[in-house]
Write an enzyme that holds these catalytic residues in place. Structure first.
Site, mmCIF file in Angstrom:
data_model
loop_
_atom_site.group_PDB
_atom_site.id
_atom_site.type_symbol
_atom_site.label_atom_id
_atom_site.label_comp_id
_atom_site.label_asym_id
_atom_site.label_seq_id
_atom_site.Cartn_x
_atom_site.Cartn_y
_atom_site.Cartn_z
ATOM 1 N N ARG A 122 -8.011 -0.001 -10.870
ATOM 2 C CA ARG A 122 -8.034 -0.115 -9.416
ATOM 3 C C ARG A 122 -9.494 -0.167 -8.754
ATOM 4 O O ARG A 122 -10.108 0.561 -8.098
ATOM 5 C CB ARG A 122 -7.394 1.155 -8.578
ATOM 6 C CG ARG A 122 -5.923 0.925 -9.249
ATOM 7 C CD ARG A 122 -5.113 2.071 -8.521
ATOM 8 N NE ARG A 122 -4.010 1.223 -7.657
ATOM 9 C CZ ARG A 122 -3.279 1.909 -7.044
ATOM 10 N NH1 ARG A 122 -3.002 3.053 -7.027
ATOM 11 N NH2 ARG A 122 -2.606 1.177 -6.171
ATOM 12 N N GLN A 127 -8.118 -6.028 -6.971
ATOM 13 C CA GLN A 127 -7.347 -5.720 -5.790
ATOM 14 C C GLN A 127 -6.219 -6.911 -5.710
ATOM 15 O O GLN A 127 -4.764 -6.227 -5.165
ATOM 16 C CB GLN A 127 -8.041 -5.534 -4.612
ATOM 17 C CG GLN A 127 -8.298 -4.200 -4.358
ATOM 18 C CD GLN A 127 -9.233 -4.094 -3.025
ATOM 19 O OE1 GLN A 127 -9.273 -4.863 -2.266
ATOM 20 N NE2 GLN A 127 -9.739 -2.827 -2.723
ATOM 21 N N ASP A 130 -3.319 -6.176 -7.927
ATOM 22 C CA ASP A 130 -2.533 -4.856 -7.790
ATOM 23 C C ASP A 130 -1.069 -4.944 -7.465
ATOM 24 O O ASP A 130 -0.801 -4.630 -6.304
ATOM 25 C CB ASP A 130 -3.608 -4.070 -7.156
ATOM 26 C CG ASP A 130 -3.152 -2.616 -7.102
ATOM 27 O OD1 ASP A 130 -2.014 -2.227 -7.708
ATOM 28 O OD2 ASP A 130 -4.280 -1.781 -6.621
ATOM 29 N N SER A 133 -0.060 -1.606 -5.681
ATOM 30 C CA SER A 133 -0.356 -1.544 -4.247
ATOM 31 C C SER A 133 0.706 -2.707 -3.472
ATOM 32 O O SER A 133 1.067 -2.190 -2.230
ATOM 33 C CB SER A 133 -1.897 -2.071 -3.788
ATOM 34 O OG SER A 133 -2.551 -0.893 -4.331
ATOM 35 N N TYR A 226 -7.993 8.834 -7.416
ATOM 36 C CA TYR A 226 -6.317 9.461 -7.257
ATOM 37 C C TYR A 226 -6.604 11.055 -6.857
ATOM 38 O O TYR A 226 -7.726 11.564 -6.976
ATOM 39 C CB TYR A 226 -5.945 9.494 -8.559
ATOM 40 C CG TYR A 226 -5.213 8.053 -8.836
ATOM 41 C CD1 TYR A 226 -4.290 7.434 -8.162
ATOM 42 C CD2 TYR A 226 -6.175 7.164 -9.798
ATOM 43 C CE1 TYR A 226 -3.805 6.236 -8.535
ATOM 44 C CE2 TYR A 226 -5.782 5.931 -10.233
ATOM 45 C CZ TYR A 226 -4.568 5.425 -9.581
ATOM 46 O OH TYR A 226 -4.258 4.148 -9.782
HETATM 47 P P1 NAD Z 1 -0.528 7.252 -5.307
HETATM 48 O O1 NAD Z 1 0.949 6.498 -5.206
HETATM 49 O O2 NAD Z 1 -0.904 7.648 -6.610
HETATM 50 O O3 NAD Z 1 -0.280 8.611 -4.620
HETATM 51 C C1 NAD Z 1 0.131 8.330 -3.145
HETATM 52 C C2 NAD Z 1 -0.745 9.386 -2.144
HETATM 53 O O4 NAD Z 1 -0.296 10.852 -2.439
HETATM 54 C C3 NAD Z 1 -2.250 9.234 -2.571
HETATM 55 O O5 NAD Z 1 -2.898 9.199 -1.634
HETATM 56 C C4 NAD Z 1 -2.395 10.864 -3.024
HETATM 57 O O6 NAD Z 1 -3.720 11.393 -2.715
HETATM 58 C C5 NAD Z 1 -1.358 11.452 -2.330
HETATM 59 N N1 NAD Z 1 -0.960 12.886 -2.688
HETATM 60 C C6 NAD Z 1 -1.024 13.233 -4.197
HETATM 61 N N2 NAD Z 1 -0.661 14.670 -4.299
HETATM 62 C C7 NAD Z 1 -0.525 15.094 -3.124
HETATM 63 C C8 NAD Z 1 0.062 16.150 -2.325
HETATM 64 N N3 NAD Z 1 0.155 17.324 -3.083
HETATM 65 N N4 NAD Z 1 0.009 16.249 -1.333
HETATM 66 C C9 NAD Z 1 -0.190 15.297 -0.292
HETATM 67 N N5 NAD Z 1 -0.603 14.032 -0.662
HETATM 68 C C10 NAD Z 1 -0.884 13.889 -2.035
HETATM 69 O O7 NAD Z 1 -1.412 6.471 -4.856
HETATM 70 P P2 NAD Z 1 -1.807 5.145 -4.293
HETATM 71 O O8 NAD Z 1 -1.365 4.798 -2.963
HETATM 72 O O9 NAD Z 1 -1.339 4.172 -5.376
HETATM 73 O O10 NAD Z 1 -3.462 4.854 -4.279
HETATM 74 C C11 NAD Z 1 -4.252 6.151 -4.075
HETATM 75 C C12 NAD Z 1 -5.680 5.423 -3.697
HETATM 76 O O11 NAD Z 1 -6.183 4.696 -4.631
HETATM 77 C C13 NAD Z 1 -5.518 4.595 -2.646
HETATM 78 O O12 NAD Z 1 -5.284 4.925 -1.537
HETATM 79 C C14 NAD Z 1 -6.914 4.055 -2.863
HETATM 80 O O13 NAD Z 1 -7.989 4.738 -1.958
HETATM 81 C C15 NAD Z 1 -7.157 3.795 -4.170
HETATM 82 N N6 NAD Z 1 -6.716 2.429 -4.518
HETATM 83 C C16 NAD Z 1 -7.875 1.679 -4.899
HETATM 84 C C17 NAD Z 1 -7.661 0.071 -4.907
HETATM 85 C C18 NAD Z 1 -8.723 -0.662 -5.497
HETATM 86 O O14 NAD Z 1 -9.818 -0.518 -5.153
HETATM 87 N N7 NAD Z 1 -8.445 -1.855 -6.200
HETATM 88 C C19 NAD Z 1 -6.163 -0.161 -5.166
HETATM 89 C C20 NAD Z 1 -5.147 0.701 -4.598
HETATM 90 C C21 NAD Z 1 -5.370 1.940 -4.161
#
Ligand code: NAD
Length: 373
Positions: A122, A127, A130, A133, A226
């Site tokens: 990520r 992006q 991905d 996402s 994460y």
């Molecule tokens: P995910 O599906 O793994 O998790 C979803 C959300 O749940 C996350 O934001 C996590 O912090 C939250 N979470 C976990 N435990 C929790 C708890 N106990 N209570 C409340 N919330 C909780 O995450 P995702 O949506 O796939 O991606 C996470 C982050 O990764 C994104 O928001 C972003 O910042 C980053 N990301 C970066 C890229 C990139 O740069 N290419 C791409 C995608 C995501």
């Protein structure tokens, strides 16, 4: 010989998406590849065969599997399908490496080069590749529509001749890709939205979408963007504040997950019992065990008048756009490896190196290797 890129009609039950759309098939053909598509592959995503140009047709899955150098898939191939692949074939798709041990072993033993979309790093450069996402955004959007259509209330505030209707209160738990899309969708429908995530970095993102951030005073920054797992004390503190916000909500959409682990349990039975009858919980994490104690994947549980909905494979319910986005993700991933119709993988590129699940008879992804024992 140009490389042959094959796409299957997905065989998993209720999988409506397709790994290749007419737009992306044409782009692969322009890059010099031969494109081989199983007849009817896109039909359930509303891409009938007639829309695909410059492709060859395969009458059966076997005709794709035995002829393609690169197989594109949405769901993991079955062991039987893996057995039919050409020697040294490449497979790209969701692989669910933690859950699909037999499939990973079959890929390893057949010396298949497999790239798991879940493992694409990520980083900014990746992006556009991905798939987690793109599909999560769809799930977040659809979860809010499900909440709205199951709630016996309007989302927006209405001023009518019969009086004023108060807007619904929506709480989104987990403000990652799915959660942010859920917030945006609920806001567009006119609800008053609150959101919570253990990563404090999400606070500004939540606010920029016009929602209020629930501050529990607990932060759980992990590595690589994460969340980490919380301690018992942190969990109790988080719970105290969250339970009161859950009780105040008409609809709760939960999206929280920690990679490679069961979904964190955030909504207890007791918290549901504090909610008003008619309220709704839509638990996107249902397939990973659910964020709510009462969630059952693929079912709606009614508990004291509160509906807890555990949808599965939400992205497939928007199969057209989900396939469009996913197929573009795969194109962006593979494009750098196809030169004048030939496949040349640059193993020094971290995107290919990290996304690789199996290659040359070896499981390359360390955590998966450990689970295989
Ligand atoms: P995910 O599906 O793994 O998790 C979803 C959300 O749940 C996350 O934001 C996590 O912090 C939250 N979470 C976990 N435990 C929790 C708890 N106990 N209570 C409340 N919330 C909780 O995450 P995702 O949506 O796939 O991606 C996470 C982050 O990764 C994104 O928001 C972003 O910042 C980053 N990301 C970066 C890229 C990139 O740069 N290419 C791409 C995608 C995501």
């Amino acid at each position: 010989m140009p490389v042959t890129i094959g796409a299957l009609r997905e065989s998993a039950p209720n999988e409506t998406r397709v790994s290749l759309t007419p737009e992306v098939a044409e782009k692969f053909a322009q890059s010099g590849a031969r494109v081989l598509v199983e007849s009817g592959a896109g039909a359930r995503a509303n891409f009938p065969d007639a829309l695909f140009k410059k492709v060859d047709w395969a009458p059966s899955p076997a005709a794709v599997l035995t002829n393609a150098d690169i197989v594109l898939a949405v769901q993991p191939l079955t062991v039987e399908q893996i057995q039919q692949l050409k020697p040294a074939a490449v497979v790209v798709g969701f692989m669910q490496p933690h859950a699909r041990k037999d499939e990973v072993k079959a890929l390893r033993d057949r010396r298949i080069t497999s790239f798991a979309v879940e493992l694409i790093p990520r980083i900014s450069r990746a992006q556009s590749m991905d798939g987690l996402s793109s599909q999560a955004a769809i799930a977040g959007y659809k979860a809010v529509l499900i909440a709205a259509s199951n709630l016996p209330k309007f989302f927006p505030m209405l001023t009518t001749a019969a009086g004023t209707i108060r807007p619904s209160q929506v709480l989104v738990i987990g403000a990652g890709v799915a959660g942010l899309q859920a917030i945006a969708t609920a806001r567009r429908l006119g609800a008053v939205v609150e959101a919570y995530d253990v990563r404090s970095a999400t606070k500004e993102q939540v606010k920029s979408l016009g929602a209020k951030f629930v501050d529990t005073g607990v932060s759980a920054e992990g590595s690589g963007g994460y969340a980490r797992e919380l301690t018992a004390e942190e969990k109790a503190k988080q719970q105290e504040v969250l339970d009161s916000r859950i009780a105040a909500a008409d609809a709760v959409v939960t999206t929280a997950s920690v990679p490679g682990r069961p979904a964190p349990k955030i909504i207890s039975r007791a918290a549901v019992e504090r909610m008003r009858p008619g309220s709704v919980v839509v638990d996107i994490a249902a397939e990973q065990g659910g964020n709510c104690e009462l969630t059952r994947a693929g079912e709606t549980v009614n508990h004291n008048g509160v509906n807890i909905i555990g949808p599965v494979n939400l992205a497939a319910s928007l199969a057209y756009n989900a396939s469009e986005m996913y197929a573009r993700n795969l194109l962006n991933f593979l494009k750098p490896a196809i030169e004048k119709g030939e496949l040349k993988i640059d193993w020094t590129d971290e995107v290919f190196a990290q996304a690789c699940l199996t290659h040359d008879g070896v499981v390359k992804h360390e955590p998966t290797l450990k689970t295989l024992g």
